[in-house]
Motif scaffolding. Structure first.
Motif, PDB file in Angstrom:
ATOM      1  N   HIS A 110     -37.316  -2.948  -6.275  1.00 51.73           N
ATOM      2  CA  HIS A 110     -38.118  -2.751  -5.083  1.00 51.73           C
ATOM      3  C   HIS A 110     -37.045  -2.653  -3.988  1.00 51.73           C
ATOM      4  O   HIS A 110     -36.260  -3.392  -3.552  1.00 51.73           O
ATOM      5  N   VAL A 111     -37.326  -1.524  -3.282  1.00 50.45           N
ATOM      6  CA  VAL A 111     -36.397  -0.900  -2.249  1.00 50.45           C
ATOM      7  C   VAL A 111     -36.559  -1.867  -0.856  1.00 50.45           C
ATOM      8  O   VAL A 111     -35.529  -2.116  -0.479  1.00 50.45           O
ATOM      9  N   TYR A 112     -37.466  -2.460  -0.692  1.00 51.52           N
ATOM     10  CA  TYR A 112     -37.617  -3.341   0.492  1.00 51.52           C
ATOM     11  C   TYR A 112     -36.598  -4.385   0.251  1.00 51.52           C
ATOM     12  O   TYR A 112     -36.049  -5.159   1.261  1.00 51.52           O
ATOM     13  N   CYS A 116     -34.443  -6.138   7.524  1.00 55.59           N
ATOM     14  CA  CYS A 116     -34.958  -5.274   8.500  1.00 55.59           C
ATOM     15  C   CYS A 116     -36.121  -4.269   7.885  1.00 55.59           C
ATOM     16  O   CYS A 116     -36.533  -3.479   8.455  1.00 55.59           O
ATOM     17  N   ALA A 117     -36.602  -4.930   6.835  1.00 53.78           N
ATOM     18  CA  ALA A 117     -38.057  -4.173   6.260  1.00 53.78           C
ATOM     19  C   ALA A 117     -38.935  -3.852   7.040  1.00 53.78           C
ATOM     20  O   ALA A 117     -39.761  -3.000   7.123  1.00 53.78           O
ATOM     21  N   ASP A 118     -39.193  -4.895   8.212  1.00 54.43           N
ATOM     22  CA  ASP A 118     -40.579  -4.765   9.008  1.00 54.43           C
ATOM     23  C   ASP A 118     -40.095  -3.642  10.081  1.00 54.43           C
ATOM     24  O   ASP A 118     -40.970  -3.213  10.748  1.00 54.43           O
ATOM     25  N   ASN A 119     -38.747  -3.274  10.237  1.00 59.88           N
ATOM     26  CA  ASN A 119     -38.470  -2.422  11.533  1.00 59.88           C
ATOM     27  C   ASN A 119     -38.122  -0.909  10.984  1.00 59.88           C
ATOM     28  O   ASN A 119     -37.450  -0.256  11.921  1.00 59.88           O
ATOM     29  N   VAL A 120     -38.321  -0.805   9.898  1.00 56.50           N
ATOM     30  CA  VAL A 120     -38.139   0.672   9.269  1.00 56.50           C
ATOM     31  C   VAL A 120     -39.712   1.452   8.839  1.00 56.50           C
ATOM     32  O   VAL A 120     -40.459   0.649   8.086  1.00 56.50           O
ATOM     33  N   SER A 121     -39.554   2.543   8.857  1.00 54.92           N
ATOM     34  CA  SER A 121     -40.985   3.540   8.581  1.00 54.92           C
ATOM     35  C   SER A 121     -40.884   3.153   7.017  1.00 54.92           C
ATOM     36  O   SER A 121     -39.901   3.375   6.258  1.00 54.92           O
ATOM     37  N   ASP A 122     -42.158   3.187   6.440  1.00 56.77           N
ATOM     38  CA  ASP A 122     -42.111   3.185   4.916  1.00 56.77           C
ATOM     39  C   ASP A 122     -41.690   4.559   4.374  1.00 56.77           C
ATOM     40  O   ASP A 122     -41.153   4.780   3.339  1.00 56.77           O
ATOM     41  N   SER A 123     -41.803   5.671   5.173  1.00 55.26           N
ATOM     42  CA  SER A 123     -41.402   6.900   4.864  1.00 55.26           C
ATOM     43  C   SER A 123     -39.738   6.918   4.621  1.00 55.26           C
ATOM     44  O   SER A 123     -39.386   7.392   3.654  1.00 55.26           O
TER      45      SER A 123
END
Length: 157
Positions: A94-96, A102-109
């Motif tokens: 899972h890339v997250y 910082c998973a919440d501060n980065v665009s899903d894109s």
């Protein structure tokens, strides 16, 4: 003259765009300028382990060393008796999870683009390290997954 691009252009790179906007003269600034100014060589070197991972060859299977536990392998083989399906499960990343801080501060894109770049590199390294075997590198980003996921497994002739 034709440009030949290994990966698509990066989009939604907010940190890069913010960094670039701080300069009065932006002509000539590119991702390499950003890397030179903002990235530490040690970080780049360590991150290369994601793009060029270490593997374990166990029986007929090939596994990411970082994911492999013999107990899990044995239990899954006993349950499924299918090394390809066990590879698919054990090699799942899972890339997250690679970026807990910082998973919440980065665009899903951005995560999905990164997942595709990792897949591209895994295809190359698997071909290099296991020239007589064929692998399928799978990227998914479904609602049921926790963000973009990448895995690989062997395919038949």
């Amino acid at each position: 003259m034709n440009g030949i691009y290994s990966i698509p252009p990066v989009t939604d790179a907010v940190n890069y765009e913010t960094w670039k906007k701080q300069w009065n003269e932006q002509e000539g600034l590119d991702v390499f300028s950003y890397i030179s100014d903002q990235c530490h060589p040690e970080q780049m070197l360590l991150f290369s382990k994601v793009f060029f991972p270490d593997f374990l060859s166990v029986g007929e299977g090939v596994f990411l060393e970082r994911n492999f536990a013999f107990e899990t392998f044995s239990a899954r083989m006993a349950e499924m008796n299918d090394v390809r399906e066990v590879e698919r499960i054990i090699n799942n990343v899972h890339v997250y999870d690679l970026f807990d801080q910082c998973a919440d501060n980065v665009s899903d894109s951005v995560f999905f683009q990164l997942c595709n770049v990792i897949a591209f590199s895994w295809r190359m390294v698997l071909k290099e390290k296991f020239p007589d075997q064929k692998f399928f590198v799978e990227v998914s980003n479904s609602e049921s997954d926790y963000g973009p996921v990448i895995t690989f497994f062997q395919v038949g002739e």
